[in-house]
Design a protein around this motif. Structure first.
Motif, PDB file in Angstrom:
ATOM      1  N   GLY A   1       9.434   2.871 -17.490  1.00 52.00           N
ATOM      2  CA  GLY A   1       9.012   1.762 -16.631  1.00 52.00           C
ATOM      3  C   GLY A   1       9.877   1.486 -15.431  1.00 52.00           C
ATOM      4  N   GLU A   2      10.930   2.312 -15.208  1.00 52.26           N
ATOM      5  CA  GLU A   2      11.807   2.062 -14.065  1.00 52.26           C
ATOM      6  C   GLU A   2      11.070   2.223 -12.740  1.00 52.26           C
TER       7      GLU A   2
ATOM      8  N   GLY B   1       7.960  -3.289 -10.560  1.00 52.90           N
ATOM      9  CA  GLY B   1       9.392  -3.358 -10.304  1.00 52.90           C
ATOM     10  C   GLY B   1       9.776  -4.179  -9.096  1.00 52.90           C
ATOM     11  N   ASN B   2       8.901  -4.273  -8.112  1.00 53.99           N
ATOM     12  CA  ASN B   2       9.168  -5.073  -6.915  1.00 53.99           C
ATOM     13  C   ASN B   2       8.233  -6.271  -6.949  1.00 53.99           C
ATOM     14  N   GLU B   3       8.776  -7.436  -7.270  1.00 57.02           N
ATOM     15  CA  GLU B   3       7.938  -8.607  -7.525  1.00 57.02           C
ATOM     16  C   GLU B   3       7.104  -8.997  -6.325  1.00 57.02           C
TER      17      GLU B   3
ATOM     18  N   ILE C   1       0.834  -1.197   0.000  1.00 55.65           N
ATOM     19  CA  ILE C   1       0.000   0.000   0.000  1.00 55.65           C
ATOM     20  C   ILE C   1       0.872   1.250   0.000  1.00 55.65           C
ATOM     21  N   TYR C   2       1.855   1.285   0.887  1.00 49.36           N
ATOM     22  CA  TYR C   2       2.749   2.442   0.957  1.00 49.36           C
ATOM     23  C   TYR C   2       3.501   2.625  -0.358  1.00 49.36           C
ATOM     24  N   TYR C   3       4.016   1.546  -0.890  1.00 49.69           N
ATOM     25  CA  TYR C   3       4.789   1.555  -2.136  1.00 49.69           C
ATOM     26  C   TYR C   3       3.988   2.150  -3.292  1.00 49.69           C
TER      27      TYR C   3
END
Length: 236
Positions: free
Chosen positions: A137-138, A143-145, A29-31
């Motif tokens: 897309g970086e 990006g974080n699986e 959620i934070y991400y």
């Protein structure tokens, strides 16, 4: 900043153990909310640099949202669902947590942008570099699986529990007779920046993520603030 957020998320059941202050759901959620808010803050800052920077920023935001918007909405659902479920009839407690979380995310993003813009000799190049990261897309949420998998799970929850959330919120509002705006603290801060300390802030339109506020100043003047996902602008 993260420690303050961890305390708030603990209050609504999104925290993990002491060695990992945020649960996987809380991290996701934070991400998502922080990544989206950072982009919005960069767009606001870069639109004033040049016409070219403005065009690139607006196009980047539009394309990034096409790829990531559904996950941002799912993250926001997860936060709203846990707030209304945990606080239930304590509507003011839930509202203040939501306000504080919204303010925290926006404050963190604004500080990042301000520090980098102040410390560069070429703002246009900085904006171009940041926007390139987003457009290529970086900074996509894929990006974080591990966090991405939790965002997918939140998306499934929003589809299956969306109506339940709406009913819970309506029930709380009916019992308490109060409707709160998530961007309240953000507008208070903006009013102070505009030379209006101690403003009396009132919610005029509550249709999250869109909100409109009236901030009445001690000298009798007033400001109108329009907000989208916690990012607010004073109306000219």
């Amino acid at each position: 900043m993260r420690s303050a957020l961890a305390v708030l998320l603990t209050c609504i059941g999104l925290a993990g153990c002491s060695s990992n202050p945020l649960s996987p759901t809380g991290e996701a959620i934070y991400y998502a909310l922080q990544t989206d808010t950072s982009l919005r803050s960069w767009v606001d800052a870069c639109t004033g640099v040049s016409s070219e920077a403005k065009q690139q920023a607006l196009m980047t935001q539009k394309n990034w949202w096409k790829r990531n918007g559904a996950f941002v909405e799912s993250a926001d659902f997860g936060l709203a669902y846990d707030l209304v479920t945990v606080t239930d009839e304590r509507a003011e407690t839930g509202a203040r947590l939501a306000m504080a979380l919204t303010w925290q995310v926006v404050e963190t993003a604004e500080q990042e942008v301000q520090e980098l813009m102040q410390n560069t000799s070429d703002r246009e190049q900085l904006c171009r570099g940041i926007m390139t990261q987003y457009s290529e897309g970086e900074r996509d949420l894929r990006g974080n699986e591990s966090l991405y998998n939790n965002l997918v799970a939140l998306q499934r929850r929003s589809q299956s529990q969306g109506k339940e959330l709406a009913l819970k919120k309506a029930s709380v509002e009916q019992r308490t007779g109060r409707v709160y705006g998530r961007s309240f603290y953000v507008v208070e801060k903006m009013a102070r920046r505009q030379g209006c300390p101690g403003a009396e802030v009132q919610l005029l339109k509550n249709a999250w993520p869109h909100e409109v506020y009236d901030a009445r100043c001690p000298d009798g003047s007033y400001l109108i603030a329009r907000c989208e996902w916690g990012n607010c602008l004073i109306a000219e």
